[in-house]
Design a protein around this motif. Structure first.
Motif, PDB file in Angstrom:
ATOM      1  N   PHE A  35     -18.170  77.724  -5.305  1.00  0.00           N
ATOM      2  CA  PHE A  35     -19.298  76.922  -5.039  1.00  0.00           C
ATOM      3  C   PHE A  35     -18.732  75.151  -4.754  1.00  0.00           C
ATOM      4  N   ASP A  36     -19.285  74.657  -3.981  1.00  0.00           N
ATOM      5  CA  ASP A  36     -19.073  73.224  -3.968  1.00  0.00           C
ATOM      6  C   ASP A  36     -19.781  72.672  -5.355  1.00  0.00           C
ATOM      7  N   PHE A  37     -19.355  71.514  -5.822  1.00  0.00           N
ATOM      8  CA  PHE A  37     -19.770  71.026  -6.935  1.00  0.00           C
ATOM      9  C   PHE A  37     -20.922  70.054  -6.857  1.00  0.00           C
ATOM     10  N   ASP A  38     -20.584  68.750  -6.267  1.00  0.00           N
ATOM     11  CA  ASP A  38     -21.641  67.721  -6.250  1.00  0.00           C
ATOM     12  C   ASP A  38     -22.685  68.055  -5.356  1.00  0.00           C
ATOM     13  N   GLY A  39     -23.928  68.134  -5.908  1.00  0.00           N
ATOM     14  CA  GLY A  39     -24.993  68.382  -4.625  1.00  0.00           C
ATOM     15  C   GLY A  39     -25.137  69.634  -4.828  1.00  0.00           C
ATOM     16  N   THR A  40     -24.471  70.709  -5.107  1.00  0.00           N
ATOM     17  CA  THR A  40     -24.725  72.206  -5.074  1.00  0.00           C
ATOM     18  C   THR A  40     -24.894  72.583  -6.437  1.00  0.00           C
ATOM     19  N   LEU A  41     -23.750  72.605  -7.431  1.00  0.00           N
ATOM     20  CA  LEU A  41     -24.025  72.982  -8.889  1.00  0.00           C
ATOM     21  C   LEU A  41     -24.555  71.607  -9.877  1.00  0.00           C
ATOM     22  N   ARG A 191     -16.484  65.209   6.172  1.00  0.00           N
ATOM     23  CA  ARG A 191     -17.404  64.251   5.809  1.00  0.00           C
ATOM     24  C   ARG A 191     -18.364  64.720   4.811  1.00  0.00           C
ATOM     25  N   ASN A 192     -18.787  63.753   3.817  1.00  0.00           N
ATOM     26  CA  ASN A 192     -19.750  63.970   2.904  1.00  0.00           C
ATOM     27  C   ASN A 192     -20.618  62.516   2.767  1.00  0.00           C
ATOM     28  N   SER A 193     -21.665  62.725   2.919  1.00  0.00           N
ATOM     29  CA  SER A 193     -22.738  61.553   3.090  1.00  0.00           C
ATOM     30  C   SER A 193     -22.068  60.467   3.685  1.00  0.00           C
ATOM     31  N   GLY A 227     -22.748  75.612  -0.371  1.00  0.00           N
ATOM     32  CA  GLY A 227     -22.573  74.380  -0.300  1.00  0.00           C
ATOM     33  C   GLY A 227     -23.873  73.598   0.198  1.00  0.00           C
ATOM     34  N   ASP A 228     -23.614  72.367   0.110  1.00  0.00           N
ATOM     35  CA  ASP A 228     -25.018  71.434   0.627  1.00  0.00           C
ATOM     36  C   ASP A 228     -24.586  70.430   1.722  1.00  0.00           C
ATOM     37  N   SER A 229     -23.344  70.257   1.981  1.00  0.00           N
ATOM     38  CA  SER A 229     -22.864  68.899   2.905  1.00  0.00           C
ATOM     39  C   SER A 229     -21.821  69.380   3.935  1.00  0.00           C
ATOM     40  N   HIS A 230     -21.673  68.348   4.878  1.00  0.00           N
ATOM     41  CA  HIS A 230     -20.754  68.557   6.200  1.00  0.00           C
ATOM     42  C   HIS A 230     -19.441  69.257   5.693  1.00  0.00           C
ATOM     43  N   ASN A 231     -19.000  68.684   4.611  1.00  0.00           N
ATOM     44  CA  ASN A 231     -17.631  69.207   4.152  1.00  0.00           C
ATOM     45  C   ASN A 231     -17.682  70.801   3.760  1.00  0.00           C
ATOM     46  N   ASP A 232     -18.827  71.338   3.510  1.00  0.00           N
ATOM     47  CA  ASP A 232     -18.846  72.577   3.201  1.00  0.00           C
ATOM     48  C   ASP A 232     -18.838  73.496   4.507  1.00  0.00           C
ATOM     49  N   LEU A 233     -19.042  73.095   5.470  1.00  0.00           N
ATOM     50  CA  LEU A 233     -19.293  73.744   6.861  1.00  0.00           C
ATOM     51  C   LEU A 233     -18.363  74.721   7.203  1.00  0.00           C
TER      52      LEU A 233
HETATM   53 MG    MG Z   1     -21.706  68.732  -2.020  1.00  0.00          MG
END
Ligand code: MG
Length: 285
Positions: A35-41, A191-193, A227-233
């Motif tokens: 799991f990604d943390f910020d924005g996901t969990l 990248r993340n935001s 995950g929710d962001s570019h660095n999760d791709l």
């Molecule tokens: Mg995130």
């Protein structure tokens, strides 16, 4: 504001850490959850920031499905530990990937120990690459500083990165540096935001997850990533995870990738989306 890359600010939290342990390990791990943390969990506006029910599902899947689980984050390890305390984790995960590339495993006392074979190889490769790419990085820095108000970051453990003022500014920067970076094929960025961290193409959330899978002797097909962001791709790729999901609040590029690979785009945001994804992939039908 809770900055995602606060590892850049060397402020180890002055909090007394409670003794935190993992759940008793399964005898034969059968699946790995990443799991990604910020924005996901984690939802900074949530109370608690990670839903209590999430941990209940993890506890149940541990017993019923022999899962192991971890957090795969852009945060540094000290900032992740701060997150465990702030979000009142009732138990800690089995592993952490910090700064998208460093692997840590908890010992019997709940202390986080670096997985040295991987971390040292990663550090050596990153160091060599940044030395080699010095002139290119300087050119990109000049470009960014001449045309934007973004802040360039260089510090111990964080050889190059930047923080833009707005998402639009980050879009402009990415468009500008994409053609510049092609001369150095091993150099990449996460990248993340409004945050961007330069790094080595071979060390990101996806390859780190595969190293974890290797430690457990499990194939990518038995890995779940969310995950929710570019660095999760990278970790949302079938090369590293056969089961993928994103919360409803994911950026469009992530949603598109998850859909393209037959994953689940949750209806819920953040932790509620995570619970939904776990029920989707792991509960008896
Ligand atoms: Mg995130």
């Amino acid at each position: 504001m809770y900055q995602l890359f606060r590892g850049w600010i060397p402020d180890f939290p002055a909090v007394a850490l409670p003794l935190m342990k993992t759940l008793p390990p399964p005898s034969l791990p059968a699946a790995i959850l990443s799991f990604d943390f910020d924005g996901t969990l984690h939802d900074p506006a949530g109370n608690p920031p990670v839903p209590t029910a999430f941990f209940e599902v993890i506890r149940r899947l541990r017993e019923e499905k022999q899962i192991v689980w971890g957090i795969n984050t852009g945060r540094s390890m000290p900032q992740m530990v701060e997150g465990f305390v702030e979000s009142r984790f009732p138990f800690i995960p089995d592993w952490v990937v910090a700064r998208e590339r460093e692997i840590y495993l908890p010992n019997a006392f709940g202390r986080w120990v670096p997985h040295l074979p991987w971390n040292q190889r990663c550090e050596k490769e990153v160091h060599g690459l940044f030395k080699h790419a010095r002139k290119l990085l300087d050119r990109m820095r000049k470009e960014v500083e001449e045309h934007t108000g973004a802040q360039w970051i260089e510090m111990e453990g964080e050889p190059a990165g930047l923080i833009s003022r707005t998402l639009e500014e980050m879009e402009w920067i990415v468009t500008r540096i994409t053609p510049m970076i092609t001369v150095e094929p091993q150099l990449s960025w996460q990248r993340n935001s409004i945050y961007l961290r330069f790094g080595h193409r071979d060390f990101q959330k996806g390859s780190s997850l595969s190293e974890i899978a290797h430690l457990y002797g499990l194939p990518a097909a038995r890995c779940f990533a969310m995950g929710d962001s570019h660095n999760d791709l990278e970790m949302l790729d079938p090369a590293h995870a056969g089961m993928t999901a994103c919360p409803a609040n994911a950026v469009p590029e992530v949603t598109a990738k998850v859909l393209a690979n037959g994953g689940l785009v949750a209806r819920g945001v953040h932790g509620e989306g995570a619970i939904e994804a776990l029920e989707h992939f792991f509960s008896e039908k």
